[in-house]
Design a protein around this motif. Sequence first.
Motif, PDB file in Angstrom:
ATOM      1  N   SER A 144       0.852  -1.190   0.000  1.00 56.97           N
ATOM      2  CA  SER A 144       0.000   0.000   0.000  1.00 56.97           C
ATOM      3  C   SER A 144       0.886   1.236   0.000  1.00 56.97           C
ATOM      4  O   SER A 144       2.076   1.165   0.315  1.00 56.97           O
ATOM      5  CB  SER A 144      -0.935   0.022   1.215  1.00 56.97           C
ATOM      6  OG  SER A 144      -0.205   0.270   2.397  1.00 56.97           O
ATOM      7  N   TYR A 145       0.291   2.361  -0.367  1.00 57.96           N
ATOM      8  CA  TYR A 145       0.993   3.636  -0.279  1.00 57.96           C
ATOM      9  C   TYR A 145      -0.027   4.743  -0.105  1.00 57.96           C
ATOM     10  O   TYR A 145      -1.197   4.604  -0.460  1.00 57.96           O
ATOM     11  CB  TYR A 145       1.875   3.892  -1.507  1.00 57.96           C
ATOM     12  CG  TYR A 145       1.138   3.914  -2.828  1.00 57.96           C
ATOM     13  CD1 TYR A 145       0.440   5.048  -3.249  1.00 57.96           C
ATOM     14  CD2 TYR A 145       1.140   2.804  -3.664  1.00 57.96           C
ATOM     15  CE1 TYR A 145      -0.233   5.064  -4.459  1.00 57.96           C
ATOM     16  CE2 TYR A 145       0.471   2.810  -4.870  1.00 57.96           C
ATOM     17  CZ  TYR A 145      -0.211   3.946  -5.268  1.00 57.96           C
ATOM     18  OH  TYR A 145      -0.887   3.961  -6.459  1.00 57.96           O
ATOM     19  N   ILE A 146       0.430   5.855   0.442  1.00 65.61           N
ATOM     20  CA  ILE A 146      -0.389   7.060   0.615  1.00 65.61           C
ATOM     21  C   ILE A 146      -0.040   8.045  -0.496  1.00 65.61           C
ATOM     22  O   ILE A 146       1.140   8.249  -0.817  1.00 65.61           O
ATOM     23  CB  ILE A 146      -0.130   7.722   1.986  1.00 65.61           C
ATOM     24  CG1 ILE A 146      -0.571   6.808   3.129  1.00 65.61           C
ATOM     25  CG2 ILE A 146      -0.824   9.077   2.065  1.00 65.61           C
ATOM     26  CD1 ILE A 146      -2.058   6.747   3.350  1.00 65.61           C
ATOM     27  N   ARG A 147      -1.050   8.654  -1.081  1.00 61.96           N
ATOM     28  CA  ARG A 147      -0.821   9.731  -2.059  1.00 61.96           C
ATOM     29  C   ARG A 147      -1.572  10.967  -1.577  1.00 61.96           C
ATOM     30  O   ARG A 147      -2.746  10.894  -1.195  1.00 61.96           O
ATOM     31  CB  ARG A 147      -1.301   9.304  -3.444  1.00 61.96           C
ATOM     32  CG  ARG A 147      -1.009  10.345  -4.532  1.00 61.96           C
ATOM     33  CD  ARG A 147      -1.135   9.730  -5.921  1.00 61.96           C
ATOM     34  NE  ARG A 147      -0.031   8.801  -6.158  1.00 61.96           N
ATOM     35  CZ  ARG A 147      -0.074   7.803  -7.039  1.00 61.96           C
ATOM     36  NH1 ARG A 147      -1.169   7.577  -7.732  1.00 61.96           N
ATOM     37  NH2 ARG A 147       0.974   7.019  -7.196  1.00 61.96           N
ATOM     38  N   ILE A 158      15.073   0.570  -0.711  1.00 54.09           N
ATOM     39  CA  ILE A 158      14.091   1.628  -0.434  1.00 54.09           C
ATOM     40  C   ILE A 158      14.240   2.143   0.997  1.00 54.09           C
ATOM     41  O   ILE A 158      14.104   3.349   1.256  1.00 54.09           O
ATOM     42  CB  ILE A 158      12.671   1.107  -0.696  1.00 54.09           C
ATOM     43  CG1 ILE A 158      12.460   0.906  -2.191  1.00 54.09           C
ATOM     44  CG2 ILE A 158      11.628   2.070  -0.141  1.00 54.09           C
ATOM     45  CD1 ILE A 158      11.132   0.288  -2.556  1.00 54.09           C
ATOM     46  N   ALA A 159      14.534   1.239   1.944  1.00 54.00           N
ATOM     47  CA  ALA A 159      14.664   1.634   3.348  1.00 54.00           C
ATOM     48  C   ALA A 159      15.799   2.628   3.561  1.00 54.00           C
ATOM     49  O   ALA A 159      15.791   3.397   4.527  1.00 54.00           O
ATOM     50  CB  ALA A 159      14.870   0.400   4.225  1.00 54.00           C
ATOM     51  N   GLN A 160      16.783   2.629   2.679  1.00 58.16           N
ATOM     52  CA  GLN A 160      17.935   3.519   2.822  1.00 58.16           C
ATOM     53  C   GLN A 160      17.786   4.814   2.035  1.00 58.16           C
ATOM     54  O   GLN A 160      18.668   5.674   2.080  1.00 58.16           O
ATOM     55  CB  GLN A 160      19.197   2.784   2.359  1.00 58.16           C
ATOM     56  CG  GLN A 160      19.518   1.543   3.185  1.00 58.16           C
ATOM     57  CD  GLN A 160      20.700   0.770   2.637  1.00 58.16           C
ATOM     58  OE1 GLN A 160      21.573   1.313   1.973  1.00 58.16           O
ATOM     59  NE2 GLN A 160      20.743  -0.524   2.916  1.00 58.16           N
ATOM     60  N   ALA A 163       9.193   7.774  -1.239  1.00 54.69           N
ATOM     61  CA  ALA A 163       8.596   8.222  -2.492  1.00 54.69           C
ATOM     62  C   ALA A 163       7.850   9.530  -2.299  1.00 54.69           C
ATOM     63  O   ALA A 163       7.914  10.436  -3.143  1.00 54.69           O
ATOM     64  CB  ALA A 163       7.662   7.143  -3.035  1.00 54.69           C
ATOM     65  N   ASN A 164       7.130   9.675  -1.186  1.00 53.19           N
ATOM     66  CA  ASN A 164       6.409  10.913  -0.918  1.00 53.19           C
ATOM     67  C   ASN A 164       7.366  12.086  -0.731  1.00 53.19           C
ATOM     68  O   ASN A 164       7.102  13.208  -1.191  1.00 53.19           O
ATOM     69  CB  ASN A 164       5.524  10.758   0.312  1.00 53.19           C
ATOM     70  CG  ASN A 164       4.327   9.865   0.073  1.00 53.19           C
ATOM     71  OD1 ASN A 164       4.270   8.746   0.554  1.00 53.19           O
ATOM     72  ND2 ASN A 164       3.357  10.349  -0.688  1.00 53.19           N
ATOM     73  N   GLU A 165       8.491  11.836  -0.054  1.00 54.96           N
ATOM     74  CA  GLU A 165       9.467  12.907   0.146  1.00 54.96           C
ATOM     75  C   GLU A 165      10.082  13.328  -1.183  1.00 54.96           C
ATOM     76  O   GLU A 165      10.263  14.531  -1.438  1.00 54.96           O
ATOM     77  CB  GLU A 165      10.557  12.439   1.112  1.00 54.96           C
ATOM     78  CG  GLU A 165      11.575  13.514   1.444  1.00 54.96           C
ATOM     79  CD  GLU A 165      12.626  13.051   2.441  1.00 54.96           C
ATOM     80  OE1 GLU A 165      13.639  13.772   2.609  1.00 54.96           O
ATOM     81  OE2 GLU A 165      12.446  11.970   3.045  1.00 54.96           O
ATOM     82  N   HIS A 207       2.996  10.111  -8.188  1.00 59.55           N
ATOM     83  CA  HIS A 207       2.798  11.103  -7.118  1.00 59.55           C
ATOM     84  C   HIS A 207       2.932  12.513  -7.688  1.00 59.55           C
ATOM     85  O   HIS A 207       2.084  13.378  -7.449  1.00 59.55           O
ATOM     86  CB  HIS A 207       3.854  10.925  -6.023  1.00 59.55           C
ATOM     87  CG  HIS A 207       3.613   9.797  -5.070  1.00 59.55           C
ATOM     88  ND1 HIS A 207       2.390   9.226  -4.862  1.00 59.55           N
ATOM     89  CD2 HIS A 207       4.475   9.152  -4.226  1.00 59.55           C
ATOM     90  CE1 HIS A 207       2.487   8.272  -3.948  1.00 59.55           C
ATOM     91  NE2 HIS A 207       3.752   8.212  -3.549  1.00 59.55           N
ATOM     92  N   VAL A 208       4.021  12.739  -8.431  1.00 57.61           N
ATOM     93  CA  VAL A 208       4.308  14.077  -8.951  1.00 57.61           C
ATOM     94  C   VAL A 208       3.206  14.518  -9.915  1.00 57.61           C
ATOM     95  O   VAL A 208       2.664  15.626  -9.811  1.00 57.61           O
ATOM     96  CB  VAL A 208       5.684  14.112  -9.631  1.00 57.61           C
ATOM     97  CG1 VAL A 208       5.873  15.431 -10.382  1.00 57.61           C
ATOM     98  CG2 VAL A 208       6.800  13.919  -8.602  1.00 57.61           C
ATOM     99  N   ALA A 209       2.865  13.656 -10.865  1.00 69.29           N
ATOM    100  CA  ALA A 209       1.885  14.032 -11.891  1.00 69.29           C
ATOM    101  C   ALA A 209       0.526  14.362 -11.289  1.00 69.29           C
ATOM    102  O   ALA A 209      -0.120  15.345 -11.684  1.00 69.29           O
ATOM    103  CB  ALA A 209       1.760  12.907 -12.914  1.00 69.29           C
TER     104      ALA A 209
END
Length: 382
Positions: free
Chosen positions: A159-162, A288-290, A294-296, A323-325
């Motif tokens: 899952s992810y937050i947008r 990814i943990a390092q 993605a939101n940042e 996210h950006v688009a």
Amino acid sequence: MTTNNGIAAEMDLVHTGPGTVAGNYLRGFWQPVFVSAQLKAGYAVPIRIMGDDFTLYRGASGTAYVVDFRCAHRGTQLSVGWVEQECIRCFYHGWKYDGTGQCVEQPAEDESFAKKVTLRSCLTHEFLGLIFAYFGEGAAPPFPDYPELQEEGEIDVGSYIRHCNYFGTLENGIDQVHVPFTHAKSGFTKFGLNWDIPTITAEETDYGIAMYGTRKDGKARINHYLMPNILYIKGSPESAREGWREAFAWRVPVDDVSHQSFNIALIHVTGDGARRLRERQRRQEEIIAQLPSANEMAARALAGKISVHDIEERPDLVNIQDHVAQEAQGAIPDREAERLGRSDVAIILLRQIWQRELTALAQEKPLKHWQRPEKLIATSGV
């Protein structure tokens, strides 16, 4: 619904809080609320769905429960309390509730008082690594079947937050034209995929919308949108030795300016291929943990601190690009200012269907009974 001059009024598609028409419509369907593996037995977490707050906890038996956010006594957040067997006890004064929201114990009160106190509660159902809940009024509909996800292979859940309204991601999912531009620098260009600009057609079906993106060579990629908020695509393999992905994504509002995508994919791979898949996923998680999230990264690009075009290859690059688009359109886009063209026919159809269904709901008229064939067929366009 009509205006004073008799002209049909546009229904509000974006606001989904308690009492809104769009929110009431979404609440009439099972919605995912959490990734199963992230909730251990004996633990509770707060969740926010469609601008409303709840407590999600898992009992000793492994069953997940959804009850109201606050204790009925003095309003303390229930998720900071204790899970005891199949109940949750308030941290403040020890009031205890079962999974139906019924108060079963009040240590400082007469025994008869507890039975008079009940919290809101919602039915839950776990499916392939996601916890679903039903937030609607009355009896819940049967939990839908997804045979595409129950074949041989490996299940991938996430899952992810947008940080924008959910409806923008619904529209993005049925917009094949953005792919050659937004994702020009991504893994989508691998494995000989045909990424010229497609001609878009779409049709309403018994389950939602079938979208067709036909390329110059006549090959068409077919994606499916299942009402009210599910995208089904045949996703690209991330390795030449892996099979294609049967990918489903539910776009669930957190509030009006953010939403969470819950994703289940079946990867057609077994044996040594499955072992290699899990090892590659483990390495990707470590990478990814390092890195900044993605939101940042999207926030930096939108603030002009970095260029999205300069972001190096990373496992979540496609997500950053989306996210950006979408966030660049605004948390709630101004659709009155849009200039839609022929390539937007699927988006136009999506809005028309939602307008029709919400108008019927507001006028207490029958809604379309969505039903799907035994199996949906998606194509990759290759």
